[in-house]
Enzyme design. Structure first.
Site, mmCIF file in Angstrom:
data_model
loop_
_atom_site.group_PDB
_atom_site.id
_atom_site.type_symbol
_atom_site.label_atom_id
_atom_site.label_comp_id
_atom_site.label_asym_id
_atom_site.label_seq_id
_atom_site.Cartn_x
_atom_site.Cartn_y
_atom_site.Cartn_z
ATOM 1 N N PHE A 113 -13.704 -18.938 8.758
ATOM 2 C CA PHE A 113 -12.814 -19.919 9.385
ATOM 3 C C PHE A 113 -11.830 -19.255 10.344
ATOM 4 C CE2 PHE A 113 -14.172 -22.467 5.743
ATOM 5 C CZ PHE A 113 -14.481 -23.643 6.396
ATOM 6 N N GLU A 135 -14.780 -28.573 -9.344
ATOM 7 C CA GLU A 135 -15.866 -29.275 -8.651
ATOM 8 C C GLU A 135 -17.239 -28.879 -9.205
ATOM 9 O OE1 GLU A 135 -14.451 -28.583 -4.743
ATOM 10 O OE2 GLU A 135 -15.439 -26.661 -4.473
ATOM 11 N N ALA A 174 -8.795 -22.848 3.909
ATOM 12 C CA ALA A 174 -9.288 -22.873 5.286
ATOM 13 C C ALA A 174 -8.206 -23.214 6.323
ATOM 14 C CB ALA A 174 -10.464 -23.839 5.382
HETATM 15 C C1 FAD Z 1 -16.534 -22.152 -3.136
HETATM 16 C C2 FAD Z 1 -15.349 -22.260 -2.224
HETATM 17 C C3 FAD Z 1 -14.843 -23.516 -1.925
HETATM 18 C C4 FAD Z 1 -13.746 -23.630 -1.080
HETATM 19 N N1 FAD Z 1 -13.277 -24.888 -0.807
HETATM 20 C C5 FAD Z 1 -12.219 -25.023 0.035
HETATM 21 C C6 FAD Z 1 -11.732 -26.323 0.367
HETATM 22 O O1 FAD Z 1 -12.237 -27.350 -0.106
HETATM 23 N N2 FAD Z 1 -10.683 -26.406 1.227
HETATM 24 C C7 FAD Z 1 -10.106 -25.284 1.755
HETATM 25 O O2 FAD Z 1 -9.180 -25.403 2.557
HETATM 26 N N3 FAD Z 1 -10.537 -24.049 1.455
HETATM 27 C C8 FAD Z 1 -11.574 -23.893 0.603
HETATM 28 N N4 FAD Z 1 -12.023 -22.629 0.280
HETATM 29 C C9 FAD Z 1 -11.310 -21.452 0.814
HETATM 30 C C10 FAD Z 1 -11.723 -21.177 2.235
HETATM 31 O O3 FAD Z 1 -13.110 -21.221 2.367
HETATM 32 C C11 FAD Z 1 -11.178 -19.811 2.646
HETATM 33 O O4 FAD Z 1 -9.784 -19.846 2.534
HETATM 34 C C12 FAD Z 1 -11.567 -19.474 4.070
HETATM 35 O O5 FAD Z 1 -12.964 -19.357 4.173
HETATM 36 C C13 FAD Z 1 -10.911 -18.171 4.510
HETATM 37 O O6 FAD Z 1 -11.322 -17.880 5.825
HETATM 38 P P1 FAD Z 1 -11.462 -16.388 6.321
HETATM 39 O O7 FAD Z 1 -11.804 -16.468 7.765
HETATM 40 O O8 FAD Z 1 -10.278 -15.612 5.918
HETATM 41 O O9 FAD Z 1 -12.663 -15.773 5.481
HETATM 42 P P2 FAD Z 1 -14.219 -16.258 5.289
HETATM 43 O O10 FAD Z 1 -14.310 -17.679 5.748
HETATM 44 O O11 FAD Z 1 -14.510 -15.926 3.922
HETATM 45 O O12 FAD Z 1 -14.977 -15.351 6.320
HETATM 46 C C14 FAD Z 1 -15.086 -13.970 6.184
HETATM 47 C C15 FAD Z 1 -16.228 -13.497 7.055
HETATM 48 O O13 FAD Z 1 -16.193 -12.074 7.120
HETATM 49 C C16 FAD Z 1 -17.499 -11.553 6.991
HETATM 50 N N5 FAD Z 1 -17.378 -10.201 6.464
HETATM 51 C C17 FAD Z 1 -16.868 -9.808 5.281
HETATM 52 N N6 FAD Z 1 -16.913 -8.472 5.161
HETATM 53 C C18 FAD Z 1 -17.465 -8.000 6.291
HETATM 54 C C19 FAD Z 1 -17.786 -6.685 6.762
HETATM 55 N N7 FAD Z 1 -17.525 -5.605 6.034
HETATM 56 N N8 FAD Z 1 -18.363 -6.562 7.974
HETATM 57 C C20 FAD Z 1 -18.640 -7.647 8.733
HETATM 58 N N9 FAD Z 1 -18.357 -8.906 8.330
HETATM 59 C C21 FAD Z 1 -17.765 -9.081 7.134
HETATM 60 C C22 FAD Z 1 -18.183 -12.523 6.058
HETATM 61 O O14 FAD Z 1 -19.592 -12.459 6.190
HETATM 62 C C23 FAD Z 1 -17.605 -13.848 6.517
HETATM 63 O O15 FAD Z 1 -18.378 -14.458 7.506
HETATM 64 C C24 FAD Z 1 -13.141 -22.472 -0.545
HETATM 65 C C25 FAD Z 1 -13.654 -21.215 -0.837
HETATM 66 C C26 FAD Z 1 -14.758 -21.111 -1.668
HETATM 67 C C27 FAD Z 1 -15.326 -19.751 -1.976
#
Ligand code: FAD
Length: 468
Positions: A14, A170, A315
């Site tokens: 995200f 959920e 998110a």
């Molecule tokens: C099951 C579940 C349900 C959820 N439901 C909700 C909800 O209903 N509402 C809500 O607001 N939030 C929800 N969340 C939380 C939300 O998804 C996260 O807060 C959000 O995805 C965080 O975004 P981010 O960009 O920090 O990380 P992420 O979206 O986790 O993205 C991280 C990215 O980094 C990549 N990555 C990781 N390590 C490496 C590496 N070493 N090299 C290259 N790429 C790498 C991964 O492949 C991934 O694509 C949920 C989370 C989960 C697990």
């Protein structure tokens, strides 16, 4: 092109994806690096895990999402390290130079010092995790039916979900729905509706970040769906085929982990202070100390709001931080001063199962059908791609009317960790352990977590700084 500042974004979740989309209009050259070729809409992962949706409906290729942005290249690479002095990102196969670095690699599961629990109790973070959970859940019913068909009598099924945050709630609610409705008429020797579904939470209430009233309503809705909710119970051990809750040994054919997350290990590679969950303690402009052109956002960043409360791992935080970082880079290019990041909390929602959920928008609190409807529309709205939105809407409408779950495929192995069943050998039924129980040394209670979506613990307090 080469004279433009080079922006490297690590992670296309995200946070990273939002930054990439928001920054595309600036005179910069952007490289998005992710170890997966797809962006996953994590809020709907539980639907894949419970056979309601297929992976392609909640994930999309990163390259496809960014196809119209000609100044963005996408690389499938696992990032391993950084050299901040030389401004380099080190991945498995190459190094990338940057002028700006945005680290958005999210979070991973935490088993609180018990990595041996992971194969026994999978968590839910990626498409692969969701497919593994789906496999185990569906396989348990199949193996129980096979057991019954062998004339050994009915095999009671127990599913245990550890952690009463939104993910645990959920999962438990939807598993109850599958057992009570979707599979009800399809088996001959077992009664899926008699499956015992337990949700175990270490703290006194489920959905710990919600108000007392909504947590109570969530518990009641879970119980109505047939979930046994045990709050103030600590899991002390997970073994093949069972979970120890205090001194109680609960046999379990399927154990799911929704109790803890830790920040991506990449955060520690920056060499700046992190909190106990491994989140990077960022400055108010989301940059890291000593490196104003290195930003950390999303689940990997630790930042408190104006009242001193840590921002949750959700998110909207990652999305708003992604938009903000793009704006700050634009300000840098225009030689304008940066502003501090402020999170606008628009509320939180959790679904529990069919027509059940809770929602909190400021002073407005909803529970039941209307909370569930709000959840449904908001999640469809934020899904990437019109096709996916349309398909998910149709799938949900269909399963609401019919209780059917359209993606009930068991793929991969037919072994279930901890499954014990009689096998006929030489006309003698003998009990065969498919897998030896794992000996987990000392009993450790399920501890703290950095993600408000995970249960069995409190959020990590800001004072828990771990200098490197
Ligand atoms: C099951 C579940 C349900 C959820 N439901 C909700 C909800 O209903 N509402 C809500 O607001 N939030 C929800 N969340 C939380 C939300 O998804 C996260 O807060 C959000 O995805 C965080 O975004 P981010 O960009 O920090 O990380 P992420 O979206 O986790 O993205 C991280 C990215 O980094 C990549 N990555 C990781 N390590 C490496 C590496 N070493 N090299 C290259 N790429 C790498 C991964 O492949 C991934 O694509 C949920 C989370 C989960 C697990």
């Amino acid at each position: 092109m080469d004279s433009k500042p080079r922006v490297v974004i690590v992670g296309a979740g995200f946070g990273g994806l939002t930054t990439a989309r928001s920054i595309a209009g600036l005179p910069v050259q952007v490289t998005v690096v992710d170890r997966k070729n797809h962006h996953t809409f994590q809020p709907l992962l539980y639907q894949v895990a419970t056979a309601g949706l297929s992976p392609g409906e909640i994930a999309a290729p990163i390259r496809w999402i960014l196809r119209s942005r000609s100044n963005i290249e996408v690389l499938l690479e696992e990032v391993l390290d950084f050299n901040l002095d030389q401004k380099r990102v080190i991945s498995k196969d190459q190094t990338l130079d940057y002028d700006y670095l945005i680290l958005a690699s999210g979070a991973t599961h935490a088993y609180f010092g018990h990595p041996e629990w992971e194969p026994l109790a999978p968590g839910l973070k990626t498409i692969e995790d969701a497919l593994e959970i789906r496999r185990r859940v569906l396989l348990a019913f199949e193996l129980a039916e096979r057991h019954g068909a062998s004339g050994q009598g009915p095999m009671p099924l127990n599913f245990v979900v550890i952690g009463g945050g939104p993910t645990g709630v959920e999962l438990a609610g939807t598993l109850a729905e599958i057992a009570r409705h979707a599979l009800k008429h399809e088996f001959r020797t077992i009664r899926p509706e008699q499956t015992r579904i337990l949700l175990i939470e270490g703290s006194p209430k489920v959905l710990g970040t919600y108000s007392e009233e909504l947590s109570q309503k969530a518990k009641e809705q879970l119980e109505r769906l047939g979930v046994e909710v045990r709050t103030s119970h600590m899991v002390t051990r997970v073994e093949a085929g069972a979970v120890m809750v205090g001194e109680d040994r609960i046999p379990a054919q399927v154990v799911l982990w929704a109790a803890g997350v830790a920040a991506s290990p990449l955060g520690r590679r920056l060499g700046v202070p992190v909190d106990r969950a491994g989140r990077v303690l960022v400055r108010p402009d989301l940059s890291i100390p000593g490196h104003p052109r290195v930003f950390v956002i999303g689940d990997l960043a630790a930042l408190a709001d104006e009242s001193g409360k840590m921002l949750p791992g959700v998110a909207p935080v990652a999305i708003q931080q992604g938009e903000y970082v793009a704006k700050m880079i634009a300000r840098d290019l225009e030689r304008q001063p940066r502003r501090n990041f402020h999170y606008h909390d628009k509320g939180s929602l959790a679904t529990i199962g069919r027509a059940a959920g809770v929602a909190q928008f400021g002073k407005i609190k909803l529970s039941g059908y209307f909370a569930w409807l709000a959840w449904l529309f908001i999640h469809i709205f934020f899904l990437i791609g019109f096709r996916n939105r349309l398909i998910v809407m149709i799938q949900w409408a269909w399963s609401y009317l019919t209780y059917e779950r359209g993606a009930r495929l068991i793929t991969g192995s037919n072994d279930l960790p901890g499954w014990t069943e009689p096998r006929e050998t030489d006309n003698t039924a003998s009990r065969v352990d498919v897998r030896e129980p794992v000996d987990v040394s000392d009993a450790a209670s399920v501890g703290r977590t950095c993600d408000s979506r995970q249960g069995a613990g409190a959020t990590v307090d800001q004072s828990s700084v771990e200098p490197i």
